[in-house]
Design a protein around this motif. Structure first.
Motif, PDB file in Angstrom:
ATOM      1  N   VAL A 185      34.889  28.478  43.493  1.00 44.76           N
ATOM      2  CA  VAL A 185      35.729  29.380  42.712  1.00 44.76           C
ATOM      3  C   VAL A 185      37.078  29.333  43.421  1.00 44.76           C
ATOM      4  O   VAL A 185      37.412  30.173  44.239  1.00 44.76           O
ATOM      5  N   LEU A 186      37.849  28.288  43.097  1.00 45.83           N
ATOM      6  CA  LEU A 186      39.121  28.049  43.766  1.00 45.83           C
ATOM      7  C   LEU A 186      40.231  28.305  42.778  1.00 45.83           C
ATOM      8  O   LEU A 186      40.547  29.441  42.481  1.00 45.83           O
ATOM      9  N   GLU A 187      40.843  27.240  42.278  1.00 42.14           N
ATOM     10  CA  GLU A 187      41.843  27.417  41.234  1.00 42.14           C
ATOM     11  C   GLU A 187      41.104  27.615  39.926  1.00 42.14           C
ATOM     12  O   GLU A 187      40.569  26.675  39.354  1.00 42.14           O
ATOM     13  N   LEU A 188      41.049  28.849  39.479  1.00 40.39           N
ATOM     14  CA  LEU A 188      40.375  29.098  38.213  1.00 40.39           C
ATOM     15  C   LEU A 188      41.064  28.295  37.115  1.00 40.39           C
ATOM     16  O   LEU A 188      42.276  28.302  36.997  1.00 40.39           O
ATOM     17  N   GLY A 189      40.271  27.607  36.332  1.00 34.60           N
ATOM     18  CA  GLY A 189      40.823  26.853  35.220  1.00 34.60           C
ATOM     19  C   GLY A 189      41.056  25.402  35.518  1.00 34.60           C
ATOM     20  O   GLY A 189      41.573  24.677  34.671  1.00 34.60           O
ATOM     21  N   ALA A 190      40.682  24.938  36.725  1.00 34.39           N
ATOM     22  CA  ALA A 190      40.822  23.521  37.016  1.00 34.39           C
ATOM     23  C   ALA A 190      39.974  22.750  36.014  1.00 34.39           C
ATOM     24  O   ALA A 190      38.779  22.993  35.869  1.00 34.39           O
ATOM     25  N   GLY A 191      40.601  21.854  35.289  1.00 36.25           N
ATOM     26  CA  GLY A 191      39.884  21.068  34.294  1.00 36.25           C
ATOM     27  C   GLY A 191      39.914  21.659  32.901  1.00 36.25           C
ATOM     28  O   GLY A 191      39.408  21.054  31.961  1.00 36.25           O
ATOM     29  N   MET A 192      40.523  22.831  32.736  1.00 33.59           N
ATOM     30  CA  MET A 192      40.596  23.431  31.407  1.00 33.59           C
ATOM     31  C   MET A 192      41.676  22.755  30.578  1.00 33.59           C
ATOM     32  O   MET A 192      42.773  22.486  31.060  1.00 33.59           O
ATOM     33  N   ASP A 193      41.347  22.467  29.320  1.00 30.55           N
ATOM     34  CA  ASP A 193      42.288  21.842  28.382  1.00 30.55           C
ATOM     35  C   ASP A 193      42.686  22.882  27.336  1.00 30.55           C
ATOM     36  O   ASP A 193      41.838  23.320  26.559  1.00 30.55           O
ATOM     37  N   PRO A 194      43.947  23.292  27.311  1.00 29.57           N
ATOM     38  CA  PRO A 194      44.359  24.359  26.383  1.00 29.57           C
ATOM     39  C   PRO A 194      44.230  23.985  24.915  1.00 29.57           C
ATOM     40  O   PRO A 194      44.205  24.866  24.056  1.00 29.57           O
ATOM     41  N   GLU A 195      44.149  22.689  24.619  1.00 32.50           N
ATOM     42  CA  GLU A 195      44.032  22.266  23.227  1.00 32.50           C
ATOM     43  C   GLU A 195      42.593  22.331  22.717  1.00 32.50           C
ATOM     44  O   GLU A 195      42.364  22.293  21.510  1.00 32.50           O
ATOM     45  N   LEU A 196      41.640  22.407  23.626  1.00 34.63           N
ATOM     46  CA  LEU A 196      40.237  22.487  23.234  1.00 34.63           C
ATOM     47  C   LEU A 196      39.823  23.939  23.026  1.00 34.63           C
ATOM     48  O   LEU A 196      40.444  24.860  23.541  1.00 34.63           O
ATOM     49  N   ILE A 198      25.790  25.922  48.306  1.00 36.05           N
ATOM     50  CA  ILE A 198      27.003  26.217  49.061  1.00 36.05           C
ATOM     51  C   ILE A 198      28.046  26.747  48.089  1.00 36.05           C
ATOM     52  O   ILE A 198      28.360  26.085  47.099  1.00 36.05           O
ATOM     53  N   LEU A 199      28.574  27.927  48.351  1.00 31.57           N
ATOM     54  CA  LEU A 199      29.568  28.547  47.476  1.00 31.57           C
ATOM     55  C   LEU A 199      30.876  28.712  48.236  1.00 31.57           C
ATOM     56  O   LEU A 199      30.915  29.327  49.302  1.00 31.57           O
ATOM     57  N   LEU A 200      31.963  28.148  47.675  1.00 29.95           N
ATOM     58  CA  LEU A 200      33.293  28.200  48.281  1.00 29.95           C
ATOM     59  C   LEU A 200      34.208  29.014  47.385  1.00 29.95           C
ATOM     60  O   LEU A 200      34.379  28.690  46.205  1.00 29.95           O
ATOM     61  N   VAL A 201      34.798  30.070  47.918  1.00 24.24           N
ATOM     62  CA  VAL A 201      35.550  31.021  47.094  1.00 24.24           C
ATOM     63  C   VAL A 201      36.930  31.273  47.685  1.00 24.24           C
ATOM     64  O   VAL A 201      37.059  31.610  48.866  1.00 24.24           O
ATOM     65  N   ASP A 202      37.980  31.087  46.860  1.00 21.09           N
ATOM     66  CA  ASP A 202      39.318  31.523  47.235  1.00 21.09           C
ATOM     67  C   ASP A 202      39.502  32.938  46.702  1.00 21.09           C
ATOM     68  O   ASP A 202      38.736  33.398  45.851  1.00 21.09           O
ATOM     69  N   GLU A 203      40.494  33.628  47.178  1.00 25.78           N
ATOM     70  CA  GLU A 203      40.678  35.038  46.821  1.00 25.78           C
ATOM     71  C   GLU A 203      40.816  35.202  45.318  1.00 25.78           C
ATOM     72  O   GLU A 203      41.760  34.718  44.714  1.00 25.78           O
ATOM     73  N   ILE A 204      39.847  35.912  44.699  1.00 24.65           N
ATOM     74  CA  ILE A 204      39.858  36.025  43.241  1.00 24.65           C
ATOM     75  C   ILE A 204      39.552  37.446  42.758  1.00 24.65           C
ATOM     76  O   ILE A 204      39.522  37.685  41.556  1.00 24.65           O
ATOM     77  N   PHE A 219      34.544  32.090  52.292  1.00 26.27           N
ATOM     78  CA  PHE A 219      35.427  32.974  51.535  1.00 26.27           C
ATOM     79  C   PHE A 219      36.792  33.044  52.206  1.00 26.27           C
ATOM     80  O   PHE A 219      36.915  33.499  53.349  1.00 26.27           O
ATOM     81  N   ALA A 220      37.830  32.581  51.527  1.00 27.24           N
ATOM     82  CA  ALA A 220      39.197  32.699  52.021  1.00 27.24           C
ATOM     83  C   ALA A 220      39.831  33.935  51.408  1.00 27.24           C
ATOM     84  O   ALA A 220      39.891  34.076  50.187  1.00 27.24           O
ATOM     85  N   SER A 221      40.307  34.855  52.269  1.00 31.51           N
ATOM     86  CA  SER A 221      40.820  36.115  51.740  1.00 31.51           C
ATOM     87  C   SER A 221      41.736  36.783  52.747  1.00 31.51           C
ATOM     88  O   SER A 221      41.663  36.546  53.953  1.00 31.51           O
ATOM     89  N   HIS A 222      42.609  37.664  52.212  1.00 31.77           N
ATOM     90  CA  HIS A 222      43.429  38.535  53.046  1.00 31.77           C
ATOM     91  C   HIS A 222      42.875  39.960  53.059  1.00 31.77           C
ATOM     92  O   HIS A 222      43.433  40.827  53.728  1.00 31.77           O
ATOM     93  N   ASN A 223      41.796  40.199  52.334  1.00 29.86           N
ATOM     94  CA  ASN A 223      41.226  41.536  52.226  1.00 29.86           C
ATOM     95  C   ASN A 223      40.194  41.741  53.339  1.00 29.86           C
ATOM     96  O   ASN A 223      39.063  41.260  53.254  1.00 29.86           O
TER      97      ASN A 223
END
Length: 240
Positions: free
Chosen positions: A99-110, A174-180, A208-212
């Motif tokens: 759960v890193l850059e949400l939307g990686a691979g998303m196509d707005p036309e689809l 294995i779950l890798l999460v950026d601040e979301i 988990f990468a976070s500032h919280n």
């Protein structure tokens, strides 16, 4: 069984249009958090991770801490296999979900449904898995008939719901999460937090990468501080 090991890993990447005698070069150094190792013309080589070594096993829940640009996102992407080290080795055992850059691979036309398939396949899911999880994703997003429309017609909140639902629909080792956790409205944040907590409990290794600091202390039992490409393991009491 989940296993993740870095063996003396170094990651570098080029930054273009940067001059050694300019203010821009200083801004590159600050924003990337890495070290500018060499320069040629308009290209600077930034070392984002340098000689990093550690081992993670089942039950490890790791916080990545450090200032903006310290290399946390680079670390997560290297763990996931998105970035390839120029030196060293990354060893993984188990299925990885991010759960890193949400939307990686998303196509707005689809359409929303088509993007569920697209993003699911990019995450390594089979068509059978995607079909089996589509109803659950649909229910979580509460987008209804909007899933039949192109994503370009969605509001940012609607897109976030879809992206997060797909990203958290797998059952990884294995779950890798950026601040979301700060995304969306209050209702969605509560749903997202509950969904993430359930997913975290089910995985072997969590990073988990976070500032919280409150979330870090609640979810993690190991703590890595990143600074200019160098990683040090610290104790819970060292978390500011």
């Amino acid at each position: 069984m989940a296993y993740l090991e870095f063996k003396n890993v170094t990651v570098q990447y080029p930054v273009y249009n940067s001059r050694s005698m300019s203010l821009r070069n200083q801004l590159v150094r600050i924003s990337t958090g890495g070290r500018i190792e060499s320069e040629a013309g308009h290209i600077s080589i930034v070392t984002a991770l340098k000689g990093v070594s550690f081992t993670l096993n089942d039950g490890d829940a790791v916080a990545l801490v450090g200032h903006n640009g310290a290399g946390k996102s680079t670390m997560l992407r290297t763990m996931a296999g998105v970035y390839t080290p120029i030196a060293g080795q990354v060893v993984r055992t188990g299925r990885v979900a991010t759960v890193l850059e949400l939307g990686a691979g998303m196509d707005p036309e689809l359409s929303g449904y088509e993007n569920i398939v697209r993003m699911g396949m990019l995450m390594g899911m089979s068509m059978r898995e995607i079909r089996g999880r589509t109803q659950e994703i649909e229910d979580f997003t509460q987008l209804g008939n909007f899933l039949q429309l192109p994503v370009r017609t969605y509001s940012s909140g609607m897109s976030t719901r879809l992206m997060f639902a797909v990203a958290t629909s797998t059952q990884p080792d294995i779950l890798l999460v950026d601040e979301i956790f700060g995304m969306g409205d209050a209702e969605f944040q509560a749903k997202a937090k509950q969904r993430m907590e359930s997913l975290i409990k089910s995985v072997g290794i969590f990073v988990f990468a976070s500032h919280n600091n409150d979330l870090i202390k609640a979810y993690c039992n190991r703590f890595f501080r990143l600074e200019h490409g160098v990683v040090h393991e610290i104790s819970r009491v060292d978390i500011d």
